[in-house]
Scaffold this active site. Structure first.
Site, PDB file in Angstrom:
ATOM      1  CG  ASP A 274      -3.266   3.811  -3.493  1.00  0.00           C
ATOM      2  OD1 ASP A 274      -4.170   2.988  -3.722  1.00  0.00           O
ATOM      3  OD2 ASP A 274      -3.360   4.679  -2.600  1.00  0.00           O
ATOM      4  CD  GLU A 275      -5.486  -1.104  -1.586  1.00  0.00           C
ATOM      5  OE1 GLU A 275      -5.180  -1.940  -0.717  1.00  0.00           O
ATOM      6  OE2 GLU A 275      -6.459  -0.338  -1.487  1.00  0.00           O
TER       7      GLU A 275
ATOM      8  CG  ASP B  31      -1.987   1.032   1.205  1.00  0.00           C
ATOM      9  OD1 ASP B  31      -2.048   1.791   0.214  1.00  0.00           O
ATOM     10  OD2 ASP B  31      -2.775   1.105   2.158  1.00  0.00           O
TER      11      ASP B  31
END
Length: 397
Positions: A105-106, A9
């Site tokens: 973003d993860e 993350d």
């Protein structure tokens, strides 16, 4: 061999990119989203801003009241963030082919077989963090566990820039002190019911029988909570499912009635959707216009083409015609507008153009080469370096 799932993350992703690109903003509160005094919310914010109680999805008005005068407010640069995300995913792919990208973003990685090649989980996580830092200059928090649930909870433990490993035999002790609010699927009705039972932690949830949880929270939620409190969850990944559509939209700071503003926004949306479609190898047949009037009256209109496309001129032309065909929309205040592309047809070499479509657009074989050249320039110098001109239906005399 026990399963090992890694969750990565990126820390305050959008804000971290802005601070990286503007070193003078390091150490200052940075908010990515709407501007103070406008309608909108915080998309994300730096950790310096979070110390003031600001968080994602908070209204920008509320955030601005809490933040100091030196706060930096910036509009999102989604195309730029997406390019950074692709660089990060390339780093992850070098470690494991089993990747499930959850968002920009993860992601989850299956690293079960890497321990024999790279080393223990701590070493794998550290190497991935180093790879991301070297590639894009950003930090990431990583959690490693026997399944998705434990990996996700572990990555949240020591943000920012954390690395937490929870082995199978450590799961019970890891979960026991956590507040029961971390349960997935906990709602505004089920949370008070658990609280009335004296539940405060996952350890407390584990003391309740399956029958009690099902009776208090419902059969489905109660069963989920029973297993989550014991760390029992899905350990499978679902790599890169086919995206059903590509779309871009924007919410205006103030309601818009000027048709030129609407056209310019559709130009932008058509350009971004077409660019994304070409970069992901998609050609679409269905163009969809989305529009929202004050306060939340939302409409969509779609049109199908005989010939699939990834050309911004086609997308804009159809979207504008869909807008113009609704006479009762003219002059109404518009809060949001955007367009989407779907109905995929995979591109093939030498794809034959429809005779009438060719005549209508006036395209020639050199046009494909021009598009490729423009894409190459954009790849190297960014989205604003060069753009194809599009015809405006409303011109100032």
């Amino acid at each position: 061999m026990p399963r090992l799932i890694l969750h990565v993350d990126l820390d305050a992703f959008f804000a971290a990119i802005e601070q990286r690109d503007h070193p003078e903003w390091q150490g200052r509160p940075v908010v990515v989203g709407a501007q103070p005094g406008q309608r909108g919310v915080v998309a994300t914010c730096s950790y310096e801003a979070r110390r003031f109680g600001v968080h994602s999805a908070m209204s920008i008005t509320q955030a601005a009241r809490r933040l100091p005068p030196e706060t930096i407010y910036v509009r999102p640069r989604m195309a730029h963030y997406a390019r950074v995300s692709e660089q990060i995913m390339a780093v992850l792919a070098a470690f494991s082919p089993e990747i499930e990208r959850v968002s920009i973003d993860e992601a989850y990685l299956d690293i079960t077989g890497l321990t024999a090649l790279v080393g223990p989980p701590e070493v794998i996580g550290a190497r991935i963090k180093t790879g991301i830092r070297q590639a894009v200059g950003l930090t990431a928090s990583i959690g490693i566990g026997p399944n998705r649930l434990i990996a996700k909870l572990a990555s949240d433990c020591h943000k920012p820039d954390g690395l937490t490993v929870v082995l199978e035999e450590q799961v019970a002790d890891f979960l026991a002190p956590m507040p029961f609010s971390v349960l997935r699927g906990l709602g505004v009705k089920t949370a008070p019911r658990l609280a009335r039972l004296g539940v405060k932690t996952l350890g407390d949830v584990r003391e309740l029988s399956l029958e009690t949880l099902r009776r208090q929270c419902g059969a489905r939620a109660g069963t989920q909570f029973y297993y989550q409190a014991r760390g029992i969850a899905d350990d499978r990944l679902y790599p890169d499912r086919e995206r059903l559509s590509i779309s871009k939209e924007t919410t205006f700071p103030k309601d818009v009635t000027d048709p030129r503003v609407l056209e310019e926004t559709l130009h932008w949306a058509a350009r971004e959707v077409a660019w994304t479609a070409r970069q992901t190898g998609h050609l679409g047949r269905v163009v969809t216009l989305k529009i929202r009037f004050f306060p939340f009256e939302t409409h969509t209109r779609s049109r199908s083409r005989k010939v699939p496309t990834a050309d911004e001129r086609d997308l804009y032309r159809i979207a504008w015609s869909l807008l113009a065909s609704e006479a009762n929309w003219i002059g109404r205040p518009v809060r949001l507008i955007g367009l989407g592309l779907s109905g995929w047809s995979q591109p093939t070499t030498g794809q034959q153009l429809d005779l009438f479509e060719t005549a209508e657009t006036g395209r020639n074989p050199a046009d494909k080469g021009l598009t490729e050249t423009l894409d190459a320039i954009r790849h190297r110098f960014g989205a604003e370096a060069i753009q194809r001109g599009l015809h405006l239906h409303h011109q100032d005399n």
